[in-house]
Design a protein around this motif. Structure first.
Motif, PDB file in Angstrom:
ATOM      1  N   ILE A 228       0.838  -1.206   0.000  1.00 59.42           N
ATOM      2  CA  ILE A 228       0.000   0.000   0.000  1.00 59.42           C
ATOM      3  C   ILE A 228       0.873   1.257   0.000  1.00 59.42           C
ATOM      4  O   ILE A 228       0.709   2.154  -0.833  1.00 59.42           O
ATOM      5  N   ASP A 229       1.822   1.296   0.952  1.00 61.31           N
ATOM      6  CA  ASP A 229       2.628   2.506   1.112  1.00 61.31           C
ATOM      7  C   ASP A 229       3.889   2.506   0.260  1.00 61.31           C
ATOM      8  O   ASP A 229       4.327   3.569  -0.203  1.00 61.31           O
ATOM      9  N   LYS A 230       4.492   1.357   0.063  1.00 64.68           N
ATOM     10  CA  LYS A 230       5.749   1.285  -0.684  1.00 64.68           C
ATOM     11  C   LYS A 230       5.691   0.140  -1.693  1.00 64.68           C
ATOM     12  O   LYS A 230       6.360  -0.876  -1.555  1.00 64.68           O
ATOM     13  N   PRO A 231       4.867   0.308  -2.745  1.00 59.98           N
ATOM     14  CA  PRO A 231       4.701  -0.787  -3.710  1.00 59.98           C
ATOM     15  C   PRO A 231       5.979  -1.164  -4.429  1.00 59.98           C
ATOM     16  O   PRO A 231       6.214  -2.334  -4.703  1.00 59.98           O
ATOM     17  N   ASN A 232       6.810  -0.177  -4.744  1.00 56.87           N
ATOM     18  CA  ASN A 232       8.065  -0.512  -5.429  1.00 56.87           C
ATOM     19  C   ASN A 232       8.979  -1.346  -4.539  1.00 56.87           C
ATOM     20  O   ASN A 232       9.629  -2.290  -5.002  1.00 56.87           O
ATOM     21  N   LYS A 233       9.038  -0.983  -3.248  1.00 58.47           N
ATOM     22  CA  LYS A 233       9.846  -1.745  -2.306  1.00 58.47           C
ATOM     23  C   LYS A 233       9.275  -3.141  -2.124  1.00 58.47           C
ATOM     24  O   LYS A 233      10.026  -4.129  -2.037  1.00 58.47           O
ATOM     25  N   ALA A 234       7.955  -3.252  -2.084  1.00 57.27           N
ATOM     26  CA  ALA A 234       7.308  -4.554  -1.944  1.00 57.27           C
ATOM     27  C   ALA A 234       7.621  -5.447  -3.132  1.00 57.27           C
ATOM     28  O   ALA A 234       7.895  -6.646  -2.993  1.00 57.27           O
ATOM     29  N   GLU A 235       7.619  -4.843  -4.328  1.00 60.02           N
ATOM     30  CA  GLU A 235       7.931  -5.612  -5.527  1.00 60.02           C
ATOM     31  C   GLU A 235       9.378  -6.098  -5.493  1.00 60.02           C
ATOM     32  O   GLU A 235       9.672  -7.252  -5.814  1.00 60.02           O
ATOM     33  N   GLU A 236      10.274  -5.209  -5.083  1.00 60.65           N
ATOM     34  CA  GLU A 236      11.695  -5.566  -5.018  1.00 60.65           C
ATOM     35  C   GLU A 236      11.927  -6.711  -4.031  1.00 60.65           C
ATOM     36  O   GLU A 236      12.648  -7.668  -4.325  1.00 60.65           O
ATOM     37  N   LEU A 237      11.319  -6.592  -2.875  1.00 60.15           N
ATOM     38  CA  LEU A 237      11.500  -7.620  -1.856  1.00 60.15           C
ATOM     39  C   LEU A 237      10.872  -8.950  -2.276  1.00 60.15           C
ATOM     40  O   LEU A 237      11.401 -10.024  -1.980  1.00 60.15           O
ATOM     41  N   THR A 238       9.759  -8.868  -2.976  1.00 59.09           N
ATOM     42  CA  THR A 238       9.114 -10.092  -3.450  1.00 59.09           C
ATOM     43  C   THR A 238      10.002 -10.821  -4.451  1.00 59.09           C
ATOM     44  O   THR A 238      10.144 -12.049  -4.404  1.00 59.09           O
ATOM     45  N   ALA A 276      12.391  -2.799   5.799  1.00 58.26           N
ATOM     46  CA  ALA A 276      11.581  -1.986   4.893  1.00 58.26           C
ATOM     47  C   ALA A 276      10.243  -1.622   5.537  1.00 58.26           C
ATOM     48  O   ALA A 276       9.662  -0.583   5.228  1.00 58.26           O
ATOM     49  N   ARG A 277       9.807  -2.464   6.416  1.00 56.05           N
ATOM     50  CA  ARG A 277       8.521  -2.224   7.078  1.00 56.05           C
ATOM     51  C   ARG A 277       8.657  -1.331   8.302  1.00 56.05           C
ATOM     52  O   ARG A 277       7.865  -0.405   8.498  1.00 56.05           O
ATOM     53  N   PHE A 278       9.672  -1.626   9.160  1.00 56.07           N
ATOM     54  CA  PHE A 278       9.775  -0.924  10.436  1.00 56.07           C
ATOM     55  C   PHE A 278      10.799   0.219  10.418  1.00 56.07           C
ATOM     56  O   PHE A 278      10.846   1.004  11.354  1.00 56.07           O
ATOM     57  N   GLY A 279      11.637   0.278   9.397  1.00 56.53           N
ATOM     58  CA  GLY A 279      12.564   1.393   9.247  1.00 56.53           C
ATOM     59  C   GLY A 279      13.565   1.482  10.382  1.00 56.53           C
ATOM     60  O   GLY A 279      14.169   0.495  10.809  1.00 56.53           O
ATOM     61  N   ALA A 280      13.721   2.722  10.916  1.00 57.97           N
ATOM     62  CA  ALA A 280      14.740   2.990  11.931  1.00 57.97           C
ATOM     63  C   ALA A 280      14.436   2.341  13.267  1.00 57.97           C
ATOM     64  O   ALA A 280      15.306   2.296  14.147  1.00 57.97           O
ATOM     65  N   ARG A 281      13.231   1.838  13.440  1.00 48.30           N
ATOM     66  CA  ARG A 281      12.895   1.183  14.711  1.00 48.30           C
ATOM     67  C   ARG A 281      13.629  -0.140  14.892  1.00 48.30           C
ATOM     68  O   ARG A 281      13.741  -0.636  16.000  1.00 48.30           O
ATOM     69  N   LEU A 282      14.142  -0.689  13.798  1.00 48.67           N
ATOM     70  CA  LEU A 282      14.799  -1.998  13.857  1.00 48.67           C
ATOM     71  C   LEU A 282      16.287  -1.872  13.554  1.00 48.67           C
ATOM     72  O   LEU A 282      16.681  -1.420  12.484  1.00 48.67           O
ATOM     73  N   ASN A 283      17.086  -2.267  14.506  1.00 51.63           N
ATOM     74  CA  ASN A 283      18.534  -2.326  14.331  1.00 51.63           C
ATOM     75  C   ASN A 283      18.995  -3.780  14.487  1.00 51.63           C
ATOM     76  O   ASN A 283      18.475  -4.515  15.323  1.00 51.63           O
ATOM     77  N   VAL A 284      19.997  -4.151  13.690  1.00 54.99           N
ATOM     78  CA  VAL A 284      20.499  -5.524  13.719  1.00 54.99           C
ATOM     79  C   VAL A 284      22.015  -5.502  13.797  1.00 54.99           C
ATOM     80  O   VAL A 284      22.671  -4.744  13.060  1.00 54.99           O
ATOM     81  N   GLU A 285      22.586  -6.311  14.682  1.00 57.20           N
ATOM     82  CA  GLU A 285      24.029  -6.442  14.823  1.00 57.20           C
ATOM     83  C   GLU A 285      24.426  -7.901  14.620  1.00 57.20           C
ATOM     84  O   GLU A 285      23.760  -8.811  15.128  1.00 57.20           O
TER      85      GLU A 285
END
Length: 406
Positions: A228-238, A276-285
Motif C-alpha cells: 500500500i505505502d511502498k509498492p516498489n519496495k514490496a515488488e523488489e523484496l518479493t 523496509a517495514r519498520f525502518g529505523a525502529r529496527l537495528n540488527v548487529e
C-alpha cells in the motif's frame, strides 16, 4: 543323570552372564572397543565358572562346556577376544594343576581354535541362519578334536564315548540356543532402532514442513503491508525472496542440511523485509566468527530472529536491537545466539514457550527446540527478564549429525 544336572548348572552360569550382556550392552556397536572389553570380561567369567564347577565323570576325569563361551566370545568379539579367552583358559587350567587335563586342554585349543579364525570373518558378514550354522559346525569340530586328544592319552572306552556323546549333545544344543537367542535379540534391537530412526526422521520432516510455511506466511504478510505505502519496495523484496527461495529451498528434500552461510543469507533476506517495514525502529548487529561451510539444520536461526523482532522489539513503539551471534567454540563446536533488548518475559511465559502441552505456544521456539533435541540430543536455552529483553542460545557440534537414543 548327575552329569546332565552338572552340565545344566554350567549352562545356568553362561545364560545368566549372556542375558546380562544382552540386557545392558546389546545396543552398543560391535566395533566399539569398549564393547569388546565387555565381551571379553563376560565370556571370560563364563569360562572360569564352567571350569570351576566341572562335571566329574570319575575321580580323575572331569569335563565342562567352556567351549560355549569361548566359541561365542571369539565369533562375536573377534580374533583378539578369542586369543585372550584361550590364554585365560590355559592360565586358569595351569592354576588348577599341571596334570593330564592341562595338556589335553592345550592340545585341544591348539588344534581346534585355528579353524575358528577363517570362519570368524565369514561369521561377521553372514546373516542369522548362516551364523547359527557356522557356530554349530565349529562346536561339533571342537568336541571331536577334544575326543580324539583325550582318547589318545587315555584310550578308547564305551563309557568315555558315552560321556563325550552327552558332552557333544549338550554343547551343540547350548551353542544353538545362545547363538539363536543372541541373533534374535540383535534382530529385534536393529528393527527397533530402524523404527526409531524412521519415526525421528518423520517427526523432523513434519517439523520442517511446519516451519517453512510459517516463515513464508509471516514474510508474505509483511510484504503485503508494504504494497500500500511502498509498492516498489514490496515488488523488489518479493523478487528477492522469490530468487532466494528458488535457489536455496528444496521442499522435496526435507532431510537435507544447509550451511551457516545459507542460513545467514535467509536471516538477512528476512531482516531486509522487516527493515523496509519498520525502518529505523529496527537495528540488527552481527557477530559471526565461525566456519560458514559448517552444515546445520535449516531454519534454526530465522525463526528466532523473527520472534525477537515481532514479539520482543516491535511490541514497543521505540523498537530496539537484535544481536545475532555465531561463534566458534572449543572442541569443534559452534554457539548460536539471538538476543534482543525488547519487552522480555517472565519465568512462567518462558516455560510455557517450550512446553509441548501448551496449546497456544508459538511454532518457532518449540519447533527449533524439538529438532535440535531429535538431531543432537541437546536443548536450547532462554534467558529473559521483563523490560530487559530475551536471549535464546544453543550449541551444536561442528560434525555430521549423530543418531540419538536409538
Amino acid at each position: 543323570m548327575n552329569l546332565i544336572k552338572d552340565f545344566i548348572l554350567q549352562l545356568a552360569f553362561i545364560a545368566t552372564l549372556i542375558f546380562t550382556l544382552q540386557i545392558f550392552f546389546a545396543e552398543r556397536s560391535e566395533r566399539n572397543g569398549q564393547m569388546r572389553i565387555i565381551l571379553s570380561v563376560i565370556f571370560g567369567l563364563s569360562i572360569l565358572l564352567c571350569m570351576t564347577f566341572p562335571v566329574y565323570v570319575s575321580s580323575n576325569v572331569h569335563m565342562d562346556i567352556r567351549i560355549v563361551p569361548l566359541l561365542l566370545g571369539t565369533l562375536y568379539g573377534g580374533l583378539r577376544t578369542g586369543i585372550l579367552l584361550c590364554a585365560l583358559t590355559i592360565l586358569y587350567r595351569f592354576y588348577i594343576g599341571v596334570d593330564l587335563g592341562f595338556y589335553t586342554t592345550i592340545l585341544t585349543l591348539l588344534f581346534s581354535m585355528p579353524a575358528v579364525v577363517p570362519f570368524q570373518k565369514v561369521f561377521v558378514k553372514a546373516q542369522k541362519k548362516k551364523r547359527i550354522q557356522i557356530a554349530l559346525i565349529l562346536s561339533i569340530y571342537y568336541c571331536f578334536v577334544g575326543l580324539i586328544v583325550v582318547s589318545s592319552f587315555r584310550g578308547f572306552s564305551l563309557n568315555a564315548l558315552q560321556v563325550h556323546f552327552i558332552h557333544l549333545i549338550i554343547t551343540v544344543m547350548a551353542v544353538l540356543f545362545f547363538t539363536s537367542l543372541n541373533e534374535t535379540i540383535k534382530g529385534m534391537l536393529q528393527k527397533n532402532q530402524q523404527l526409531q530412526s524412521e519415526a525421528k526422521d518423520a517427526e523432523i520432516a513434519f517439523l520442517r514442513s511446519q516451519i517453512k510455511p510459517h516463515f513464508l506466511y509471516n514474510t508474505l504478510n509483511s510484504i503485503a503491508e508494504l504494497c500500500i505505502d511502498k509498492p516498489n519496495k514490496a515488488e523488489e523484496l518479493t523478487l528477492n525472496l522469490s530468487q532466494y527461495l528458488r535457489s536455496s529451498f528444496d521442499f522435496k528434500q526435507l532431510e537435507s542440511l544447509t550451511t551457516i552461510e545459507n542460513e545467514l543469507e535467509l536471516v538477512k533476506a528476512y531482516i531486509n523485509i522487516e527493515k523496509a517495514r519498520f525502518g529505523a525502529r529496527l537495528n540488527v548487529e552481527y557477530d559471526v566468527d565461525a566456519n560458514l561451510d559448517i552444515r546445520i539444520p535449516p531454519l534454526i536461526l530465522q525463526p528466532l530472529v523473527e520472534n525477537a523482532i515481532r514479539h520482543g522489539l516491535m511490541s514497543n513503539l521505540r523498537g530496539g536491537t537484535v544481536k545475532i551471534s555465531v561463534k566458534k567454540e572449543k572442541g569443534a563446536g559452534v554457539s548460536f545466539a539471538v538476543e534482543d533488548n525488547g519487552c522480555g518475559m517472565n519465568d512462567k511465559k518462558r516455560d510455557e514457550i517450550l512446553n509441548p502441552d501448551v496449546a497456544n505456544r508459538g511454532i518457532g521456539l518449540w519447533n527449533i527446540s524439538q529438532r535440535i533435541q531429535l538431531l543432537y540430543g541437546r536443548n536450547i536455552r532462554i534467558e529473559s527478564a521483563e523490560g530487559m529483553g530475551t536471549k535464546v542460545f544453543f550449541d551444536l557440534p561442528a560434525r555430521p549429525i549423530e543418531q540419538v537414543g536409538g
